[in-house]
Scaffold this motif. Structure first.
Motif, PDB file in Angstrom:
ATOM      1  N   THR A 260       3.829  -4.560   2.753  1.00 35.87           N
ATOM      2  CA  THR A 260       4.616  -3.342   2.923  1.00 35.87           C
ATOM      3  C   THR A 260       3.732  -2.118   2.763  1.00 35.87           C
ATOM      4  N   VAL A 261       3.901  -1.154   3.658  1.00 33.06           N
ATOM      5  CA  VAL A 261       3.272   0.146   3.517  1.00 33.06           C
ATOM      6  C   VAL A 261       4.374   1.156   3.217  1.00 33.06           C
ATOM      7  N   SER A 262       4.298   1.749   2.037  1.00 33.40           N
ATOM      8  CA  SER A 262       5.283   2.722   1.573  1.00 33.40           C
ATOM      9  C   SER A 262       4.672   4.110   1.695  1.00 33.40           C
ATOM     10  N   ILE A 263       5.452   5.063   2.249  1.00 33.91           N
ATOM     11  CA  ILE A 263       4.895   6.366   2.587  1.00 33.91           C
ATOM     12  C   ILE A 263       5.738   7.479   1.954  1.00 33.91           C
TER      13      ILE A 263
ATOM     14  N   CYS B 297       0.847  -1.181   0.000  1.00 37.93           N
ATOM     15  CA  CYS B 297       0.000   0.000   0.000  1.00 37.93           C
ATOM     16  C   CYS B 297       0.889   1.239   0.000  1.00 37.93           C
ATOM     17  N   ILE B 298       0.598   2.191  -0.882  1.00 32.46           N
ATOM     18  CA  ILE B 298       1.372   3.422  -0.988  1.00 32.46           C
ATOM     19  C   ILE B 298       0.497   4.594  -0.555  1.00 32.46           C
ATOM     20  N   ASP B 299       0.951   5.298   0.480  1.00 28.31           N
ATOM     21  CA  ASP B 299       0.289   6.525   0.932  1.00 28.31           C
ATOM     22  C   ASP B 299       0.952   7.694   0.225  1.00 28.31           C
ATOM     23  N   ALA B 300       0.359   8.105  -0.903  1.00 28.63           N
ATOM     24  CA  ALA B 300       0.885   9.226  -1.679  1.00 28.63           C
ATOM     25  C   ALA B 300       0.142  10.517  -1.351  1.00 28.63           C
ATOM     26  N   VAL B 301      -0.435  10.594  -0.165  1.00 29.52           N
ATOM     27  CA  VAL B 301      -1.205  11.758   0.251  1.00 29.52           C
ATOM     28  C   VAL B 301      -0.460  12.535   1.334  1.00 29.52           C
ATOM     29  N   GLY B 302      -0.239  11.886   2.479  1.00 27.95           N
ATOM     30  CA  GLY B 302       0.488  12.548   3.552  1.00 27.95           C
ATOM     31  C   GLY B 302      -0.402  13.329   4.495  1.00 27.95           C
ATOM     32  N   LEU B 303       0.141  14.401   5.035  1.00 25.71           N
ATOM     33  CA  LEU B 303      -0.434  15.024   6.223  1.00 25.71           C
ATOM     34  C   LEU B 303      -1.733  15.772   5.990  1.00 25.71           C
ATOM     35  N   GLU B 304      -2.088  16.102   4.749  1.00 29.31           N
ATOM     36  CA  GLU B 304      -3.326  16.847   4.510  1.00 29.31           C
ATOM     37  C   GLU B 304      -4.386  15.974   3.843  1.00 29.31           C
TER      38      GLU B 304
ATOM     39  N   LEU C  14       7.211  -1.009   7.110  1.00 32.16           N
ATOM     40  CA  LEU C  14       6.937   0.386   6.795  1.00 32.16           C
ATOM     41  C   LEU C  14       8.211   1.026   6.247  1.00 32.16           C
ATOM     42  N   LYS C  15       8.109   1.629   5.063  1.00 31.18           N
ATOM     43  CA  LYS C  15       9.257   2.306   4.459  1.00 31.18           C
ATOM     44  C   LYS C  15       8.828   3.699   4.036  1.00 31.18           C
ATOM     45  N   MET C  16       9.686   4.687   4.337  1.00 34.13           N
ATOM     46  CA  MET C  16       9.265   6.078   4.140  1.00 34.13           C
ATOM     47  C   MET C  16      10.485   6.970   4.076  1.00 34.13           C
ATOM     48  N   GLY C  17      10.236   8.261   3.889  1.00 29.74           N
ATOM     49  CA  GLY C  17      11.312   9.241   3.978  1.00 29.74           C
ATOM     50  C   GLY C  17      11.397  10.128   2.755  1.00 29.74           C
ATOM     51  N   GLN C  18      12.161  11.229   2.925  1.00 27.64           N
ATOM     52  CA  GLN C  18      12.456  12.082   1.780  1.00 27.64           C
ATOM     53  C   GLN C  18      13.177  11.277   0.709  1.00 27.64           C
ATOM     54  N   THR C  19      12.929  11.614  -0.529  1.00 28.74           N
ATOM     55  CA  THR C  19      13.445  10.850  -1.657  1.00 28.74           C
ATOM     56  C   THR C  19      14.952  11.023  -1.815  1.00 28.74           C
TER      57      THR C  19
ATOM     58  N   PRO D 219      -3.877  11.920   9.422  1.00 25.44           N
ATOM     59  CA  PRO D 219      -3.358  10.643   8.916  1.00 25.44           C
ATOM     60  C   PRO D 219      -4.414   9.602   8.561  1.00 25.44           C
ATOM     61  N   SER D 220      -5.568  10.014   8.057  1.00 21.89           N
ATOM     62  CA  SER D 220      -6.619   9.037   7.782  1.00 21.89           C
ATOM     63  C   SER D 220      -6.216   8.045   6.698  1.00 21.89           C
ATOM     64  N   VAL D 221      -5.451   8.483   5.707  1.00 21.63           N
ATOM     65  CA  VAL D 221      -4.997   7.555   4.658  1.00 21.63           C
ATOM     66  C   VAL D 221      -4.038   6.529   5.241  1.00 21.63           C
ATOM     67  N   LEU D 222      -3.126   6.966   6.077  1.00 21.51           N
ATOM     68  CA  LEU D 222      -2.182   6.022   6.687  1.00 21.51           C
ATOM     69  C   LEU D 222      -2.922   4.980   7.511  1.00 21.51           C
ATOM     70  N   ARG D 223      -3.962   5.392   8.250  1.00 28.83           N
ATOM     71  CA  ARG D 223      -4.751   4.423   9.010  1.00 28.83           C
ATOM     72  C   ARG D 223      -5.350   3.370   8.088  1.00 28.83           C
ATOM     73  N   GLN D 224      -5.903   3.817   6.953  1.00 24.64           N
ATOM     74  CA  GLN D 224      -6.510   2.869   6.017  1.00 24.64           C
ATOM     75  C   GLN D 224      -5.475   1.928   5.420  1.00 24.64           C
ATOM     76  N   ALA D 225      -4.321   2.479   5.066  1.00 21.57           N
ATOM     77  CA  ALA D 225      -3.277   1.640   4.461  1.00 21.57           C
ATOM     78  C   ALA D 225      -2.807   0.560   5.425  1.00 21.57           C
ATOM     79  N   LEU D 226      -2.617   0.921   6.687  1.00 24.28           N
ATOM     80  CA  LEU D 226      -2.195  -0.071   7.678  1.00 24.28           C
ATOM     81  C   LEU D 226      -3.256  -1.149   7.870  1.00 24.28           C
ATOM     82  N   GLN D 227      -4.506  -0.741   7.818  1.00 23.41           N
ATOM     83  CA  GLN D 227      -5.598  -1.690   8.015  1.00 23.41           C
ATOM     84  C   GLN D 227      -5.780  -2.594   6.794  1.00 23.41           C
ATOM     85  N   ALA D 228      -5.612  -2.033   5.592  1.00 23.02           N
ATOM     86  CA  ALA D 228      -5.921  -2.776   4.369  1.00 23.02           C
ATOM     87  C   ALA D 228      -4.822  -3.729   3.942  1.00 23.02           C
TER      88      ALA D 228
END
Length: 394
Positions: free
Chosen positions: A304-307, A258-265, A330-335, A289-298
């Motif tokens: 892997t959840v990529s952020i 699952c990729i969270d391509a939304v973030g904080l807003e 969980l994998k994330m960070g500035q590119t 973080p509603s998208v992150l909640r969904q990604a973790l649940q789904a």
């Protein structure tokens, strides 16, 4: 020169500011020929990222022509066309040597500020607050590029600006988001958010071997782009229960990644999303973080959840127990932009992708304040705005 300057929450203005100068031997000055407004710029515009100062020059997606180089620069010459990564990296520290360019130890002169918030500082960033170095950004006619012997990529003849501009940020960001998924043959990848990064994450997931990509958004034009240009299956979250739909579409297993391509807003109409918006409106929280909640649940067990979506602070009501119980990665960070630029340039040259498909609006630099409003409100089916500071757009 003319540059777009931050004036406060939801207010930017084009002003006359001093021309940039060579300050260090490894600097270059670039005449900006193309620059873009990024979704991350909206976090600044909306007031969610601290340590901005009135008059700061915004922008971290830009390219142009080298017009001056410092005495230590031997890899670039005046007249070269270059794309500049938004991460500023020294090339010599442990992190740079291990291709973790956005974690550079030496490029943030205000590292102490970031350390107080995060424990350690990442790299300096163009146009992205004083916590990340206070560097002037690229929504301007000219820009000083530090460590210019490390970052900028020379553009081959035969490619126009709009084909390669997004090598500065969002194409590597979408690609790294997909690469972080460790995609295996037959995998299904779910992508939340069909903005520019989400669209490029969709394409990147297929480039890396995904069998299916499921794209999630609420705007019909973005979903159409994801389906027709990206070949993704699509879900409108305003019309469908996301968790039920993903479970049904994956035979009860869940997406492999699952990729969270939304973030904080993040936007949403569920109870938790309404709660997030209320807290943000009261300045009790910087993140929704509603998208992150969904990604973790789904996400499926062991997935892997990529952020790639930017988060700014503490997250409330995130079910970290779900991530633990399902053994998620969980994998994330500035590119790490420099890691990907040449590889993705080859994809463009080979005709495998032309990232300019995401551009919906072309404006002058003088129109940038209106551009921010259009991009923020998603007016006129806006997906991506590009500006050419030295041209007149008709």
């Amino acid at each position: 020169m003319k540059a777009l300057c931050w004036q406060g929450k939801n207010e930017v203005r084009v002003e006359s500011v001093p021309d940039p100068k060579i300050l260090n031997p490894r600097d270059a000055i670039v005449r900006v020929t193309s620059t873009a407004i990024c979704g991350s710029d909206l976090h600044l515009y909306d007031g969610y990222i601290p340590t901005l100062r009135m008059g700061d020059i915004l922008g971290h997606e830009f390219m142009g022509e080298v017009v001056e180089v410092g005495p230590s620069i031997v890899n670039l010459k005046v007249g070269d066309r270059v794309v500049v990564p938004f991460t500023i990296s020294c090339g010599n520290c442990f992190f740079c040597k291990n291709e973790m360019w956005s974690l550079c130890d030496n490029s943030n002169p205000n590292a102490a500020v970031a350390e107080k918030v995060n424990g350690y500082s990442g790299s300096g960033l163009f146009g992205y607050s004083h916590m990340y170095g206070g560097y002037a950004g690229g929504q301007a006619e000219y820009v000083r590029v530090p460590f210019a012997d490390v970052g900028p990529l020379r553009v081959p003849h035969g490619l126009d600006d709009e084909q390669v501009l997004f090598l500065s940020d969002i194409f590597p960001t979408g690609f790294m988001a997909a690469e972080n998924c460790n995609i295996q043959p037959g995998d299904t990848v779910a992508v939340w958010g069909c903005g520019p990064v989400g669209q490029l994450a969709i394409r990147s997931a297929f480039l890396l071997g995904a069998e299916r990509v499921i794209a999630i958004d609420r705007f019909s034009d973005r979903l159409i782009m994801a389906r027709e240009t990206g070949q993704a299956e699509v879900i409108n979250y305003e019309e469908t229960d996301i968790l039920e739909a993903l479970e049904e579409m994956t035979g009860g297993v869940g997406p492999d990644s699952c990729i969270d391509a939304v973030g904080l807003e993040a936007h949403g109409h569920t109870i938790d999303a309404i709660y997030d918006r209320a807290k943000a409106a009261l300045m009790m929280s910087s993140d929704r973080p509603s998208v992150l909640r969904q990604a973790l649940q789904a996400c499926r067990k062991g997935g892997t959840v990529s952020i790639p979506g930017v988060y700014g602070g503490y997250l409330d009501k995130v079910n970290f127990g779900a991530a633990f119980a399902k053994g998620l990665t969980l994998k994330m960070g500035q590119t790490h932009v420099q890691k990907y630029m040449l590889r993705l340039l080859n994809y463009i040259q080979d005709g495998k992708i032309d990232p300019s498909f995401i551009i919906s609006h072309r404006l002058t630099l003088e129109d940038a304040p209106e551009g921010y409003r259009i991009f923020q409100k998603k007016i006129d089916h806006c997906t991506k705005i590009v500006m050419h500071p030295h041209e007149t757009i008709h």
